[in-house]
Write a protein that holds these residues in place. Structure first.
Motif, PDB file in Angstrom:
ATOM      1  N   ASP A 160       1.061 -10.075  -1.932  1.00 16.23           N
ATOM      2  CA  ASP A 160       0.288  -9.157  -1.092  1.00 16.23           C
ATOM      3  C   ASP A 160       0.363  -9.567   0.379  1.00 16.23           C
ATOM      4  O   ASP A 160       0.394  -8.730   1.269  1.00 16.23           O
ATOM      5  CB  ASP A 160      -1.165  -9.042  -1.558  1.00 16.23           C
TER       6      ASP A 160
ATOM      7  N   ARG B  71      -1.672   2.178  11.085  1.00 19.20           N
ATOM      8  CA  ARG B  71      -0.426   2.729  10.527  1.00 19.20           C
ATOM      9  C   ARG B  71       0.009   1.970   9.270  1.00 19.20           C
ATOM     10  O   ARG B  71       0.528   2.542   8.320  1.00 19.20           O
ATOM     11  CB  ARG B  71       0.668   2.679  11.592  1.00 19.20           C
ATOM     12  N   ALA B  72      -0.215   0.642   9.259  1.00 16.39           N
ATOM     13  CA  ALA B  72       0.156  -0.198   8.119  1.00 16.39           C
ATOM     14  C   ALA B  72      -0.882  -0.143   6.995  1.00 16.39           C
ATOM     15  O   ALA B  72      -0.665  -0.720   5.937  1.00 16.39           O
ATOM     16  CB  ALA B  72       0.344  -1.640   8.573  1.00 16.39           C
ATOM     17  N   GLU B  73      -1.992   0.507   7.277  1.00 17.00           N
ATOM     18  CA  GLU B  73      -3.091   0.638   6.309  1.00 17.00           C
ATOM     19  C   GLU B  73      -3.652  -0.724   5.906  1.00 17.00           C
ATOM     20  O   GLU B  73      -3.876  -1.019   4.733  1.00 17.00           O
ATOM     21  CB  GLU B  73      -2.651   1.435   5.080  1.00 17.00           C
TER      22      GLU B  73
ATOM     23  N   ARG C 144       3.784  -8.420   1.488  1.00 14.14           N
ATOM     24  CA  ARG C 144       3.760  -6.949   1.589  1.00 14.14           C
ATOM     25  C   ARG C 144       3.069  -6.517   2.871  1.00 14.14           C
ATOM     26  O   ARG C 144       3.556  -5.644   3.593  1.00 14.14           O
ATOM     27  CB  ARG C 144       3.047  -6.345   0.368  1.00 14.14           C
ATOM     28  N   ASN C 145       1.923  -7.142   3.195  1.00 16.09           N
ATOM     29  CA  ASN C 145       1.202  -6.794   4.426  1.00 16.09           C
ATOM     30  C   ASN C 145       2.037  -7.103   5.668  1.00 16.09           C
ATOM     31  O   ASN C 145       2.063  -6.315   6.615  1.00 16.09           O
ATOM     32  CB  ASN C 145      -0.138  -7.518   4.492  1.00 16.09           C
TER      33      ASN C 145
ATOM     34  N   LYS D 214       7.024  -2.909   9.862  1.00 14.24           N
ATOM     35  CA  LYS D 214       7.515  -1.532   9.785  1.00 14.24           C
ATOM     36  C   LYS D 214       6.670  -0.592  10.648  1.00 14.24           C
ATOM     37  O   LYS D 214       7.196   0.261  11.364  1.00 14.24           O
ATOM     38  CB  LYS D 214       7.500  -1.071   8.325  1.00 14.24           C
ATOM     39  N   ALA D 215       5.356  -0.759  10.608  1.00 14.01           N
ATOM     40  CA  ALA D 215       4.458   0.094  11.397  1.00 14.01           C
ATOM     41  C   ALA D 215       4.657  -0.120  12.890  1.00 14.01           C
ATOM     42  O   ALA D 215       4.719   0.838  13.666  1.00 14.01           O
ATOM     43  CB  ALA D 215       3.000  -0.183  11.007  1.00 14.01           C
TER      44      ALA D 215
ATOM     45  N   ARG E 178       5.343  -7.143   5.875  1.00 14.00           N
ATOM     46  CA  ARG E 178       6.393  -6.125   5.952  1.00 14.00           C
ATOM     47  C   ARG E 178       5.843  -4.793   6.450  1.00 14.00           C
ATOM     48  O   ARG E 178       6.478  -4.110   7.244  1.00 14.00           O
ATOM     49  CB  ARG E 178       7.048  -5.933   4.571  1.00 14.00           C
ATOM     50  N   ARG E 179       4.662  -4.438   5.973  1.00 17.86           N
ATOM     51  CA  ARG E 179       4.062  -3.168   6.398  1.00 17.86           C
ATOM     52  C   ARG E 179       3.723  -3.190   7.886  1.00 17.86           C
ATOM     53  O   ARG E 179       3.893  -2.190   8.590  1.00 17.86           O
ATOM     54  CB  ARG E 179       2.816  -2.878   5.563  1.00 17.86           C
TER      55      ARG E 179
END
Length: 195
Positions: free
Chosen positions: A4, A35-37, A7-8, A14-15, A10-11
């Motif tokens: 997790d 944007r990445a939530e 994943r955060n 990307k955002a 990477r998000r």
């Protein structure tokens, strides 16, 4: 690193890249987190600033260039041409977020201080630059060879040639490699005169 957590990260990368490529103003960490939530606090646990996130993005692109360079079997100026063309392709593919890694420090100061997004790019270019110099009958240019390449292949300038002048990716890479080889000759010969 936990899945997790990864994943955060990477998000967030990307955002930030998405927002930076579409914004002409400074992107805020709160916008990236939204944007990445993820919560803004989570974003700050991973990165100290949006610039740090974009440096990570540029590092990831640099890793792709390094992999390409290591797998390429060509030598000399041909190797330099192929790796430089791949860089142009990567810059265009990954968009204007590539132009947002700026600093008050010069390229060589950042490279020598170990800026990871520049050192990976320098690693990708070490063999192409030294082999091209050797083929051109020049001594190995060291960091100064990277400096010259960076000036010519700056993402901002690649987009300028593409969008303003209307050159294709192939035209951009061919012309910049030719300009680089000429610059390297001039730089090296002038340096020999200085000593």
């Amino acid at each position: 690193m936990r899945s997790d957590t990864e994943r955060n990260r990477r998000r967030l990368v990307k955002a930030a890249a998405f927002l930076a490529s579409r914004s002409r103003t400074e992107v805020k960490m709160a916008e990236v987190a939204e944007r990445a939530e993820v919560a803004a606090a989570t974003a700050y646990r991973h990165f100290g600033s949006v610039e740090e996130i974009l440096a990570e993005y540029r590092f990831d692109v640099g890793l792709r260039l390094l992999t390409f360079s290591q797998k390429t079997q060509s030598h000399g100026v041909t190797l330099l041409s192929e790796v430089s063309a791949e860089w142009v392709r990567l810059v265009v593919k990954h968009g204007r977020a590539m132009v947002h890694t700026r600093s008050d420090e010069g390229y060589l100061a950042r490279l020598r201080s170990g800026a990871h997004y520049l050192t990976v790019q320098a690693d990708a270019l070490a063999r192409p630059i030294s082999e091209a110099a050797e083929e051109l009958g020049l001594p190995a240019p060291g960091d100064e060879g990277h400096f010259l390449w960076n000036i010519l292949f700056d993402p901002r300038e690649i987009f300028d040639l593409k969008d303003t002048v209307g050159l294709t990716e192939d035209q951009i890479s061919h012309r910049l490699v030719a300009a680089y080889c000429g610059s390297l000759r001039g730089w090296t010969l002038e340096g020999a005169v200085d000593h």
